[in-house]
Design a protein around this motif. Structure first.
Motif, PDB file in Angstrom:
ATOM      1  N   MET A   1     -12.387  70.126  55.592  1.00 55.79           N
ATOM      2  CA  MET A   1     -12.738  69.435  54.340  1.00 55.79           C
ATOM      3  C   MET A   1     -11.851  68.204  54.129  1.00 55.79           C
TER       4      MET A   1
ATOM      5  N   TYR B   1     -17.581  79.693  40.246  1.00 58.96           N
ATOM      6  CA  TYR B   1     -16.276  80.190  40.712  1.00 58.96           C
ATOM      7  C   TYR B   1     -16.348  81.695  40.952  1.00 58.96           C
TER       8      TYR B   1
ATOM      9  N   ASN C   1     -18.306  82.650  44.021  1.00 57.27           N
ATOM     10  CA  ASN C   1     -17.625  82.347  45.285  1.00 57.27           C
ATOM     11  C   ASN C   1     -16.390  83.207  45.533  1.00 57.27           C
ATOM     12  N   LEU C   2     -15.677  83.556  44.455  1.00 56.90           N
ATOM     13  CA  LEU C   2     -14.354  84.166  44.661  1.00 56.90           C
ATOM     14  C   LEU C   2     -14.288  85.652  44.317  1.00 56.90           C
TER      15      LEU C   2
ATOM     16  N   TYR D   1      -5.281  68.839  49.491  1.00 59.14           N
ATOM     17  CA  TYR D   1      -6.690  68.397  49.516  1.00 59.14           C
ATOM     18  C   TYR D   1      -7.044  67.528  48.310  1.00 59.14           C
TER      19      TYR D   1
ATOM     20  N   ASP E   1     -17.372  74.598  45.151  1.00 59.20           N
ATOM     21  CA  ASP E   1     -17.457  75.299  46.446  1.00 59.20           C
ATOM     22  C   ASP E   1     -16.281  74.896  47.337  1.00 59.20           C
ATOM     23  N   ASP E   2     -15.955  73.608  47.340  1.00 63.00           N
ATOM     24  CA  ASP E   2     -14.832  73.146  48.176  1.00 63.00           C
ATOM     25  C   ASP E   2     -13.509  73.749  47.702  1.00 63.00           C
TER      26      ASP E   2
ATOM     27  N   CYS F   1     -13.088  76.508  46.135  1.00 65.82           N
ATOM     28  CA  CYS F   1     -13.091  77.942  46.477  1.00 65.82           C
ATOM     29  C   CYS F   1     -12.818  78.153  47.960  1.00 65.82           C
ATOM     30  N   GLU F   2     -13.324  77.226  48.774  1.00 63.13           N
ATOM     31  CA  GLU F   2     -13.103  77.346  50.223  1.00 63.13           C
ATOM     32  C   GLU F   2     -11.601  77.248  50.524  1.00 63.13           C
ATOM     33  N   VAL F   3     -10.927  76.306  49.854  1.00 62.72           N
ATOM     34  CA  VAL F   3      -9.480  76.162  50.074  1.00 62.72           C
ATOM     35  C   VAL F   3      -8.745  77.408  49.569  1.00 62.72           C
TER      36      VAL F   3
ATOM     37  N   SER G   1      -9.868  80.525  49.097  1.00 59.06           N
ATOM     38  CA  SER G   1     -10.078  81.728  49.909  1.00 59.06           C
ATOM     39  C   SER G   1      -9.453  81.566  51.293  1.00 59.06           C
ATOM     40  N   GLY G   2      -9.341  80.332  51.750  1.00 61.24           N
ATOM     41  CA  GLY G   2      -8.688  80.079  53.042  1.00 61.24           C
ATOM     42  C   GLY G   2      -7.193  80.382  53.017  1.00 61.24           C
TER      43      GLY G   2
END
Ligand code: T4K
Length: 373
Positions: free
Chosen positions: A1, A261, A264-265, A310, A362-363, A365-367, A369-370
């Motif tokens: 990302m 949120y 996604n989480l 990010y 979404d972005d 949440c991606e960070v 959860s990563g």
């Protein structure tokens, strides 16, 4: 990302169409009445009384001064005010600046609002009032708090800075306690640029608020209190009138962001959302997420730092505890409020505002959860 440019900040104020504001600014210009209870101010006061379902409401230049005036208008003997340290430092500062000693009660593990089961043990012969906070817009256990307060004949002043428009079982939060202070700061879900209000059922108390916010004046030559200046001006009131018109839309958009949120989480071990108190409506003022580092594998601070790389700026509301602030060094023991202390270490409030794109959620949440290990 890719790194976000421009960055995503924890919040972004919603604004009405600029032409609508311009039109009200023209009215103000032609009236030449800029502050001290002009036409916009009067209209907003009436509209907010209705919105918050309260018989008496007074507007202020900001929430903090509203809180100071609300404390002063209680006309208390010197002594202690029981409150919580898991809040913005304004709450504690207002108590201290009004000459009282804050006594910190711990918070409930789920909601992070003042724990009524621990309240009575904090009451002493020097207790003068209780000042709970509807933190993140989640209402306190008001019935339990007020039952204890009435047994001890103590006023309850709510810091409702985050709770604009919130109801519980259909009853407005402003209908509880002696009074409630609301903040209308730019970063809130409802804003008047800077601003605030105190709502109360007590008409005589509301009259005192008039004095405290305006040098003690009640008539041209009648100065009853040693008041300061905490008046809302016409430009703020005009912004408030327009933002009120769009408030339902604001909340609907925030609800979609918050739902994304959760979608996604949810289900990630060691990451939790705050539950909503039974019967409470939500204004989606903040999006607090708790990280249990032993289960999630990363600390709140690590998640926050990773997001920053990010270009995503979440905030650690509320760290440090107000009782740990440098200006109160050595005066309080944060270990006496262990739940609040843990919350202040583990909670991150993620970006949430009406116009936050779901793709950006979404972005984020991606960070987040990563970061899980
Ligand atoms: N009681 C409680 C429980 C409170 O939370 C507050 C205020 C008060 C009392 C006192 O009410 P006020 O006197 O403020 O009405 C912010 C707010 O200034 C403050 O109102 C709020 N609580 C507190 C929780 O948050 P900061 O220091 O975090 O604000 P700042 O400038 O860092 O802004 C946050 C983010 O918003 C930044 O990333 C930038 C962005 N932003 C900010 C402003 C002002 C914008 O994009 N546009 C803007 O106009 O305190």
């Amino acid at each position: 990302m890719q790194k976000k440019d421009p960055p995503i900040l924890v919040t972004r104020p919603s604004l009405p169409p600029v032409e609508e504001y311009e039109s009200l600014v023209r009215e103000i210009f032609s009236s030449r009445y800029l502050t001290n209870g002009g036409a916009q101010h009067q209209k907003l006061e009436r509209a907010l009384k209705e919105k918050l379902a309260t018989p008496n409401l007074r507007l202020f230049s900001n929430g903090h001064l509203a809180l100071e005036c609300a404390i002063s208008a209680l006309n208390l003997e010197p002594g202690e005010i029981i409150t919580t340290p898991f809040t913005f430092v304004s709450t504690t500062h207002a108590i201290v600046r009004c000459g009282f000693t804050p006594v910190f009660c711990d918070v409930e593990p789920d909601y992070f609002t003042l724990d009524a089961t621990k309240l009575e043990a904090k009451i002493t012969p020097r207790t003068r009032a209780i000042l709970p906070v509807h933190v993140y817009g989640n209402p306190c256990d008001m019935d339990a708090i007020e039952a204890i307060a009435s047994r001890h004949n103590l006023p309850v002043l709510y810091d409702a800075a985050h709770a604009f428009g919130v109801t519980i079982h259909g009853r407005a939060v402003a209908d509880y306690g002696t009074a409630s202070m609301f903040s209308f700061h730019a970063t809130k879900c409802y804003n008047t640029i800077e601003g605030g209000a105190v709502a109360t059922k007590d008409a005589a108390y509301a009259e005192l608020l008039n004095g405290y916010k305006n040098f003690g004046f009640h008539a041209d030559e009648e100065i009853r209190e040693i008041g300061g200046n905490a008046k809302m001006n016409e430009f703020q009131a005009a912004m408030g009138l327009l933002n009120l018109k769009y408030f339902d839309n604001e909340i609907a958009k925030r609800a979609l962001v918050a739902a994304r949120y959760r979608e996604n989480l949810s289900g990630i071990a060691g990451l939790s959302f705050r539950p909503v108190r039974d019967g409470a409506s939500q204004n989606y003022a903040y999006l607090p997420v708790s990280f249990d580092p032993t289960v999630f594998g990363a600390t709140r601070d690590e998640v926050s730092d990773t997001l920053k790389t990010y270009g995503i700026f979440a905030r650690k509301y509320f760290y440090p505890l107000t009782s740990e602030s440098a200006c109160y060094k050595g005066q309080f023991d944060p270990a006496e409020t262990p739940i609040a202390l843990t919350a202040s270490r583990n909670v991150l409030t993620l970006p949430l505002y009406a116009d936050l794109a779901l793709g950006d959620v979404d972005d984020i949440c991606e960070v987040v959860s990563g970061c899980k290990k």
